[in-house]
Design an enzyme around this catalytic site. Structure first.
Site, PDB file in Angstrom:
ATOM      1  N   HIS A 188      -6.967  -5.899   2.081  1.00 32.88           N
ATOM      2  CA  HIS A 188      -5.812  -5.351   2.798  1.00 32.88           C
ATOM      3  C   HIS A 188      -5.263  -6.439   3.722  1.00 32.88           C
ATOM      4  O   HIS A 188      -6.035  -7.133   4.387  1.00 32.88           O
ATOM      5  CB  HIS A 188      -6.229  -4.189   3.697  1.00 32.88           C
TER       6      HIS A 188
ATOM      7  N   ASP B 182       0.848  -1.196   0.000  1.00 33.67           N
ATOM      8  CA  ASP B 182       0.000   0.000   0.000  1.00 33.67           C
ATOM      9  C   ASP B 182       0.887   1.250   0.000  1.00 33.67           C
ATOM     10  O   ASP B 182       1.904   1.313   0.705  1.00 33.67           O
ATOM     11  CB  ASP B 182      -0.919  -0.001   1.233  1.00 33.67           C
ATOM     12  N   ILE B 183       0.495   2.241  -0.787  1.00 32.31           N
ATOM     13  CA  ILE B 183       1.315   3.452  -0.930  1.00 32.31           C
ATOM     14  C   ILE B 183       1.313   4.302   0.349  1.00 32.31           C
ATOM     15  O   ILE B 183       2.241   5.069   0.597  1.00 32.31           O
ATOM     16  CB  ILE B 183       0.821   4.265  -2.159  1.00 32.31           C
TER      17      ILE B 183
ATOM     18  N   HIS C  50     -10.267  -5.340  -3.473  1.00 25.96           N
ATOM     19  CA  HIS C  50      -8.947  -5.570  -2.883  1.00 25.96           C
ATOM     20  C   HIS C  50      -9.088  -5.981  -1.433  1.00 25.96           C
ATOM     21  O   HIS C  50      -9.998  -5.539  -0.735  1.00 25.96           O
ATOM     22  CB  HIS C  50      -8.055  -4.320  -2.981  1.00 25.96           C
TER      23      HIS C  50
ATOM     24  N   GLU D 105     -12.241   3.426  -1.367  1.00 24.58           N
ATOM     25  CA  GLU D 105     -11.750   4.501  -2.239  1.00 24.58           C
ATOM     26  C   GLU D 105     -11.505   4.022  -3.664  1.00 24.58           C
ATOM     27  O   GLU D 105     -11.749   4.752  -4.618  1.00 24.58           O
ATOM     28  CB  GLU D 105     -10.426   5.055  -1.688  1.00 24.58           C
TER      29      GLU D 105
ATOM     30  N   ASN E 197     -13.044  -3.350   2.109  1.00 29.93           N
ATOM     31  CA  ASN E 197     -14.098  -2.346   2.166  1.00 29.93           C
ATOM     32  C   ASN E 197     -15.005  -2.496   0.959  1.00 29.93           C
ATOM     33  O   ASN E 197     -14.538  -2.670  -0.168  1.00 29.93           O
ATOM     34  CB  ASN E 197     -13.486  -0.938   2.161  1.00 29.93           C
TER      35      ASN E 197
HETATM   36  P1  AMP Z   1      -9.830   1.336   0.244  1.00 33.74           P
HETATM   37  O1  AMP Z   1     -10.102   2.546   1.088  1.00 33.74           O
HETATM   38  O2  AMP Z   1     -10.197   0.050   0.929  1.00 33.74           O
HETATM   39  O3  AMP Z   1     -10.431   1.464  -1.143  1.00 33.74           O
HETATM   40  O4  AMP Z   1      -8.262   1.255   0.087  1.00 33.74           O
HETATM   41  C1  AMP Z   1      -7.557   1.803  -0.976  1.00 33.74           C
HETATM   42  C2  AMP Z   1      -6.097   1.727  -0.618  1.00 33.74           C
HETATM   43  O5  AMP Z   1      -5.340   1.877  -1.799  1.00 33.74           O
HETATM   44  C3  AMP Z   1      -5.621   2.785   0.374  1.00 33.74           C
HETATM   45  O6  AMP Z   1      -5.063   2.147   1.520  1.00 33.74           O
HETATM   46  C4  AMP Z   1      -4.568   3.561  -0.432  1.00 33.74           C
HETATM   47  O7  AMP Z   1      -3.479   3.994   0.354  1.00 33.74           O
HETATM   48  C5  AMP Z   1      -4.152   2.536  -1.475  1.00 33.74           C
HETATM   49  N1  AMP Z   1      -3.619   3.088  -2.710  1.00 33.74           N
HETATM   50  C6  AMP Z   1      -4.118   4.079  -3.464  1.00 33.74           C
HETATM   51  N2  AMP Z   1      -3.354   4.301  -4.550  1.00 33.74           N
HETATM   52  C7  AMP Z   1      -2.341   3.414  -4.483  1.00 33.74           C
HETATM   53  C8  AMP Z   1      -1.203   3.127  -5.300  1.00 33.74           C
HETATM   54  N3  AMP Z   1      -0.961   3.822  -6.441  1.00 33.74           N
HETATM   55  N4  AMP Z   1      -0.350   2.142  -4.914  1.00 33.74           N
HETATM   56  C9  AMP Z   1      -0.586   1.453  -3.781  1.00 33.74           C
HETATM   57  N5  AMP Z   1      -1.627   1.663  -2.964  1.00 33.74           N
HETATM   58  C10 AMP Z   1      -2.497   2.641  -3.310  1.00 33.74           C
END
Ligand code: AMP
Length: 120
Positions: A106, A33-34, A104, A99, A91
């Protein structure tokens, strides 16, 4: 909700955006995760175009579902997390704060993770 082929994880899968890759097989892709929210924070995504858990659990084939779940377990095991322990989280939809509209899971680990969710 229709799948947006330009969502950020679709672009990562196509190699258009870089990521810190952890694992890949026929069904799944995993990367760090970024913005990590634990010492270890890895995302595992199916290769198919599914918006969320709801979409994936309803539309994906048995093969895709089995392959994906096995991959989540393998990623955690290969990272050495099976013994100290880890948490998985997915989520779905607005109330969860999802988001990125590509399903996905986590994986959080590397520390004591505390309560599952914050008390209200
Ligand atoms: P969610 O809120 O469950 O949709 O989680 C989305 C996740 O994606 C968040 O933890 C972000 O930090 C992660 N994320 C967004 N863009 C990237 C990216 N380019 N590379 C890796 N993780 C990302």
């Amino acid at each position: 909700m229709a799948y947006d082929t330009n969502n950020i994880f679709a672009r990562i899968l196509r190699g258009e955006i870089p990521c810190q890759k952890v694992y890949e097989d026929d069904h799944a892709f995993a990367f760090h995760d970024i913005k990590p929210q634990a010492r270890v924070h890895v995302l595992v995504i199916p290769k198919g175009a599914y918006v969320s858990m709801d979409d994936f659990s309803f539309q994906a084939s048995e093969r895709e579902i089995a392959g994906f779940i096995r991959a989540v377990g393998k990623v955690a095991r290969d990272l050495g997390l099976a013994d100290p322990g880890y948490r998985i989280l997915a989520n779905h939809g607005d109330d969860s704060g999802q988001e990125v509209p590509h399903f996905h899971v986590h994986i959080f680990a590397g520390q004591r993770l505390g309560r599952m969710i914050q008390p209200r």
